[in-house]
Motif scaffolding. Structure first.
Motif, PDB file in Angstrom:
ATOM      1  N   SER A  52       1.291  19.946 -13.687  1.00  0.00           N
ATOM      2  CA  SER A  52       2.422  20.315 -14.530  1.00  0.00           C
ATOM      3  C   SER A  52       3.682  20.382 -13.688  1.00  0.00           C
ATOM      4  O   SER A  52       3.629  20.699 -12.502  1.00  0.00           O
TER       5      SER A  52
ATOM      6  N   ALA B 192       7.489  22.061 -14.136  1.00  0.00           N
ATOM      7  CA  ALA B 192       8.425  22.859 -14.918  1.00  0.00           C
ATOM      8  C   ALA B 192       9.821  22.661 -14.375  1.00  0.00           C
ATOM      9  O   ALA B 192      10.049  22.811 -13.172  1.00  0.00           O
TER      10      ALA B 192
ATOM     11  N   SER C  34      14.011  23.514 -14.476  1.00  0.00           N
ATOM     12  CA  SER C  34      15.000  24.543 -14.811  1.00  0.00           C
ATOM     13  C   SER C  34      16.353  24.120 -14.277  1.00  0.00           C
ATOM     14  O   SER C  34      16.453  23.217 -13.459  1.00  0.00           O
TER      15      SER C  34
ATOM     16  N   THR D 285      18.527  20.671 -18.861  1.00  0.00           N
ATOM     17  CA  THR D 285      17.509  20.013 -19.654  1.00  0.00           C
ATOM     18  C   THR D 285      17.128  18.668 -19.040  1.00  0.00           C
ATOM     19  O   THR D 285      17.960  17.995 -18.430  1.00  0.00           O
TER      20      THR D 285
ATOM     21  N   ASP E  10       7.055  17.162 -22.510  1.00  0.00           N
ATOM     22  CA  ASP E  10       7.347  18.052 -23.624  1.00  0.00           C
ATOM     23  C   ASP E  10       8.779  18.530 -23.412  1.00  0.00           C
ATOM     24  O   ASP E  10       9.017  19.476 -22.666  1.00  0.00           O
TER      25      ASP E  10
ATOM     26  N   LYS F  96       9.694  22.167 -23.933  1.00  0.00           N
ATOM     27  CA  LYS F  96       9.310  23.076 -22.859  1.00  0.00           C
ATOM     28  C   LYS F  96       9.943  22.693 -21.527  1.00  0.00           C
ATOM     29  O   LYS F  96       9.685  23.354 -20.521  1.00  0.00           O
ATOM     30  N   ASN F  97      10.735  21.618 -21.549  1.00  0.00           N
ATOM     31  CA  ASN F  97      11.363  21.141 -20.308  1.00  0.00           C
ATOM     32  C   ASN F  97      10.314  20.886 -19.228  1.00  0.00           C
ATOM     33  O   ASN F  97      10.460  21.340 -18.083  1.00  0.00           O
ATOM     34  N   ALA F  98       9.261  20.180 -19.613  1.00  0.00           N
ATOM     35  CA  ALA F  98       8.123  20.007 -18.719  1.00  0.00           C
ATOM     36  C   ALA F  98       7.564  18.598 -18.783  1.00  0.00           C
ATOM     37  O   ALA F  98       7.739  17.879 -19.786  1.00  0.00           O
TER      38      ALA F  98
END
Length: 125
Positions: A21, A23, A25, A28, A73, A76-78
């Motif tokens: 995964s 993530a 931050s 976007t 996604d 979820k910014n992922a």
């Protein structure tokens, strides 16, 4: 500037699976192509997979085609990398990356301008 944090790496036996995964931050990633690259000891960083900003286009290195699947996604910014049928030669540090410019297709490491710190994947024989 986007910050990228990878997770999900670990030790797995050959033939096993892992799901990485990433993530994001700071901003976007919805309008940016995203991807994964890897670097094994003593080797150069190599492109593994990329997904366009829309998710409509994906790319894979020949060595992982049919075994790895990239997805994203945006809510979820992922970004994710599902890795199946892992082989010892997949052992490497895996990096998440974002395209330098929006609306990209993320098809090569040269396209990437932001990188995560990496997560170790070790596949035992």
């Amino acid at each position: 500037q986007v910050q990228l944090v990878e997770s999900g790496g670990g030790l797995v036996q050959a033939g096993g699976s892992l799901r990485l995964s990433c993530a994001a931050s700071g901003r976007t990633i919805s309008w940016y192509g995203m991807g994964w690259a890897r670097q094994a000891p003593g080797k150069e960083r190599e492109f593994v997979s990329g997904i366009s900003w829309s998710g409509g286009s994906t790319a894979y290195a020949d060595s992982v085609k049919g075994r790895f699947t990239i997805s994203r996604d945006n809510a979820k910014n992922a970004v994710y990398l599902q890795m199946n049928s892992l082989k010892p030669e997949d052992t490497a540090v895996y990096f998440c990356a974002a395209d330098r410019s929006p609306w990209g297709t993320a098809k090569a490491t040269a396209d990437f301008g932001s990188w995560g710190q990496g997560t170790q994947v070790t596949v035992s024989s």
